[in-house]
Design a protein around this motif. Structure first.
Motif, PDB file in Angstrom:
ATOM      1  N   SER A 180      -7.653  -0.166   4.794  1.00 41.11           N
ATOM      2  CA  SER A 180      -9.049   0.080   4.425  1.00 41.11           C
ATOM      3  C   SER A 180      -9.680  -1.187   3.870  1.00 41.11           C
ATOM      4  O   SER A 180      -8.982  -2.153   3.524  1.00 41.11           O
ATOM      5  N   PHE A 181     -10.983  -1.175   3.772  1.00 42.85           N
ATOM      6  CA  PHE A 181     -11.711  -2.296   3.180  1.00 42.85           C
ATOM      7  C   PHE A 181     -11.220  -2.506   1.747  1.00 42.85           C
ATOM      8  O   PHE A 181     -11.032  -3.627   1.297  1.00 42.85           O
ATOM      9  N   TYR A 182     -10.982  -1.414   1.035  1.00 48.70           N
ATOM     10  CA  TYR A 182     -10.443  -1.470  -0.328  1.00 48.70           C
ATOM     11  C   TYR A 182      -9.075  -2.141  -0.341  1.00 48.70           C
ATOM     12  O   TYR A 182      -8.802  -2.990  -1.194  1.00 48.70           O
ATOM     13  N   ASP A 183      -8.188  -1.759   0.599  1.00 47.88           N
ATOM     14  CA  ASP A 183      -6.854  -2.371   0.674  1.00 47.88           C
ATOM     15  C   ASP A 183      -6.954  -3.879   0.867  1.00 47.88           C
ATOM     16  O   ASP A 183      -6.200  -4.649   0.272  1.00 47.88           O
ATOM     17  N   THR A 188     -14.176   9.178   9.825  1.00 47.99           N
ATOM     18  CA  THR A 188     -14.535   8.666   8.505  1.00 47.99           C
ATOM     19  C   THR A 188     -15.774   9.408   8.012  1.00 47.99           C
ATOM     20  O   THR A 188     -16.388  10.179   8.760  1.00 47.99           O
ATOM     21  N   ALA A 234      -9.534  -5.872   0.051  1.00 47.03           N
ATOM     22  CA  ALA A 234     -10.060  -6.501  -1.163  1.00 47.03           C
ATOM     23  C   ALA A 234      -8.963  -6.618  -2.219  1.00 47.03           C
ATOM     24  O   ALA A 234      -8.808  -7.658  -2.865  1.00 47.03           O
ATOM     25  N   ARG A 235      -8.198  -5.557  -2.386  1.00 42.03           N
ATOM     26  CA  ARG A 235      -7.116  -5.563  -3.387  1.00 42.03           C
ATOM     27  C   ARG A 235      -6.042  -6.593  -3.044  1.00 42.03           C
ATOM     28  O   ARG A 235      -5.602  -7.354  -3.904  1.00 42.03           O
ATOM     29  N   LYS A 251       0.812  -1.216   0.000  1.00 41.43           N
ATOM     30  CA  LYS A 251       0.000   0.000   0.000  1.00 41.43           C
ATOM     31  C   LYS A 251       0.846   1.266   0.000  1.00 41.43           C
ATOM     32  O   LYS A 251       0.504   2.254  -0.623  1.00 41.43           O
ATOM     33  N   ARG A 299     -14.679   0.238   8.138  1.00 40.75           N
ATOM     34  CA  ARG A 299     -14.097   0.346   6.801  1.00 40.75           C
ATOM     35  C   ARG A 299     -12.619   0.702   6.846  1.00 40.75           C
ATOM     36  O   ARG A 299     -11.919   0.544   5.852  1.00 40.75           O
ATOM     37  N   TYR A 300     -12.171   1.173   7.984  1.00 39.29           N
ATOM     38  CA  TYR A 300     -10.774   1.601   8.162  1.00 39.29           C
ATOM     39  C   TYR A 300     -10.287   1.116   9.515  1.00 39.29           C
ATOM     40  O   TYR A 300     -10.956   1.321  10.524  1.00 39.29           O
ATOM     41  N   GLN A 318     -10.341  -9.148   8.096  1.00 39.55           N
ATOM     42  CA  GLN A 318     -11.625  -9.283   7.406  1.00 39.55           C
ATOM     43  C   GLN A 318     -12.753  -9.505   8.414  1.00 39.55           C
ATOM     44  O   GLN A 318     -13.800  -8.867   8.336  1.00 39.55           O
TER      45      GLN A 318
END
Length: 151
Positions: free
Chosen positions: A116-119, A52, A121-122, A11, A101-102, A92
């Motif tokens: 983050s949730f995005y991190d 957030t 998932a990626r 990241k 989410r963070y 998770q």
């Protein structure tokens, strides 16, 4: 197993922070300019909370004045955190269970970053693609069942 420190390494180390005495308006401005969904709230170099879009939306819903409301008055002052050695599956679980989410990553009192949730998932997608490529390479080079003696 994938660990938080590996996710942070990929990241990068950019971290956006704000003080608890800043206004919500200032926080919104930073989040908008940087296109981010959270700010780490630091006071005297220590993590004291997370801010957030969820907290900002609640503030707006309660019709607080964002020009005078402080970050301290709306921030999450007890964010769940993880360590660099926490496994991705545990992160998770925490994120899903707590609707977070963070999640700050702490090494003792030291803040290392935010996942983050995005991190997540990626990272999981990249791990899955890597494993898939490894399996394909293994299958492509599968040893023959026949031995030279059988021929």
């Amino acid at each position: 197993m994938l660990k938080v420190n590996e996710i942070l390494r990929v990241k990068g180390d950019v971290l956006y922070t704000i003080t608890p005495d800043a206004t919500v308006e200032q926080a919104i401005q930073i989040m908008s300019e940087q296109d981010i969904g959270s700010l780490v709230v630091l006071e005297h170099g220590e993590l004291v909370g997370m801010l957030t879009f969820r907290e900002i939306m609640r503030c707006l819903n309660h019709k607080k004045d964002i020009h005078s409301a402080t970050v301290r008055s709306i921030m999450d002052d007890h964010p769940v955190s993880v360590t660099p050695n926490t496994e991705a599956t545990e992160v998770q679980r925490l994120m899903l269970e707590l609707h977070a989410r963070y999640v700050p990553v702490m090494d003792g009192p030291t803040l290392l970053g935010v996942i983050s949730f995005y991190d997540m998932a990626r990272a999981l997608l990249e791990m899955e693609q890597f494993e898939n490529n490894m399996l394909k390479a293994y299958i492509k080079h599968w040893p023959d069942d026949k031995t030279e003696a059988d021929e």
